[in-house]
Every structure is written in C-alpha cells, then in structure tokens.
Design a protein around this motif. Structure first.
Motif, mmCIF file in Angstrom:
data_model
loop_
_atom_site.group_PDB
_atom_site.id
_atom_site.type_symbol
_atom_site.label_atom_id
_atom_site.label_comp_id
_atom_site.label_asym_id
_atom_site.label_seq_id
_atom_site.Cartn_x
_atom_site.Cartn_y
_atom_site.Cartn_z
ATOM 1 N N GLN A 1 0.779 -1.183 -0.060
ATOM 2 C CA GLN A 1 -0.222 -0.026 0.008
ATOM 3 C C GLN A 1 0.814 1.322 -0.079
ATOM 4 N N GLY A 2 2.257 1.131 0.336
ATOM 5 C CA GLY A 2 3.110 2.351 0.371
ATOM 6 C C GLY A 2 3.206 2.574 1.787
ATOM 7 N N THR A 3 4.430 3.446 1.957
ATOM 8 C CA THR A 3 4.605 4.154 3.141
ATOM 9 C C THR A 3 5.321 5.426 2.984
ATOM 10 N N GLN A 4 5.153 6.323 3.721
ATOM 11 C CA GLN A 4 5.707 7.768 3.298
ATOM 12 C C GLN A 4 6.849 7.791 4.211
ATOM 13 N N VAL A 5 7.899 8.182 3.411
ATOM 14 C CA VAL A 5 9.419 8.618 4.056
ATOM 15 C C VAL A 5 9.492 10.073 3.605
ATOM 16 N N THR A 6 9.749 10.956 4.778
ATOM 17 C CA THR A 6 9.870 12.468 4.648
ATOM 18 C C THR A 6 11.504 12.623 5.118
ATOM 19 N N VAL A 7 12.323 13.288 4.107
ATOM 20 C CA VAL A 7 13.706 13.681 4.843
ATOM 21 C C VAL A 7 13.495 15.198 4.769
ATOM 22 N N SER A 8 13.652 15.604 6.070
ATOM 23 C CA SER A 8 13.390 17.240 6.095
ATOM 24 C C SER A 8 14.021 17.543 7.549
ATOM 25 N N SER A 9 14.317 18.934 7.341
ATOM 26 C CA SER A 9 14.927 19.456 8.956
ATOM 27 C C SER A 9 13.907 20.422 9.247
#
Length: 123
Positions: free
Chosen positions: A115-123
């Motif tokens: 189903q997908g999983t969110q990965v967010t790379v942010s400061s």
C-alpha cells in the motif's frame, strides 16, 4: 489472496537513518524476487532496490552505498535499511514482489504491490 504489508517510514532529518520492512502473506508457493520502489510527487515510480531468491541484490545508482536491502530466512519478508538520507529520498516507498500463489484452483505468477509508506527527509 496475497498481501504485502509495509511497516516503517516516517519523518527523519537529513543524514539520518530509517528502516522499512515488508511482509508477504497468503497462499504462496514461491517468490522469485522482492523489491522496493518509490514515487515522489510528480515523478514516475522508480526501482530502489531488488533482491532475488538467490539473495542477489541490485540498487538504483542514487542509493548505492546508502541503502541496503535484505530478507529474512523464510524469504517472505524484506527490509530496507536507509542511511545518510537526503531530502531527495522523500517519497512514498512501495514493496513489490513477483509471487507464485494460489488463485482459485490453480497457482499462477503475478506481481503484487504493497500500500506504500511515506518517507520524508526534512529538517
């Protein structure tokens, strides 16, 4: 009915690490390969890493040396260890598998997606 269930993902700062897992379940005869794909907004879905039944791996150039794909002894669960994450790694990550599974009265090969999983790379 085959299911691919992904866990992990979330928000991490640049340079950080994150781990994803994907477990395949159902009436499975065998699995040829399992992979991780990702799709960022307005981008096409792209392959990130693949592992086959023999344990051979392949990676997108953009993640080589930073990401590691592995699997458990059953071969039905894979992992993606992501290190040195960059903002451009931000995307929805999908598990993909090519599986021989029961469909009605017979077994057949099909491609399955999680189903997908969110990965967010942010400061």
């Amino acid at each position: 009915q085959v299911q691919l269930v992904e866990t992990g993902g979330g928000l991490v700062q640049p340079g950080g690490s994150l781990a994803l897992s994907c477990a395949a379940s159902g009436n499975i005869m065998s699995i040829i390969s399992m992979s991780w794909y990702r799709q960022a907004p307005e981008n096409e879905r792209e392959m990130v890493a693949t592992i086959n039944g023999a344990g051979a791996t392949n990676y997108a150039d953009s993640v080589k040396g930073r990401f590691t794909i592995s699997r458990d002894n059953s071969g039905n669960t894979i992992y993606l260890q992501m290190n040195s994450l960059k903002p451009e790694d931000t995307a929805v990550y999908y598990c993909n598998a090519y599986i021989n599974a029961r469909n009605g009265l017979k077994y057949e090969w099909n491609t399955y997606w999680g189903q997908g999983t969110q990965v967010t790379v942010s400061s």
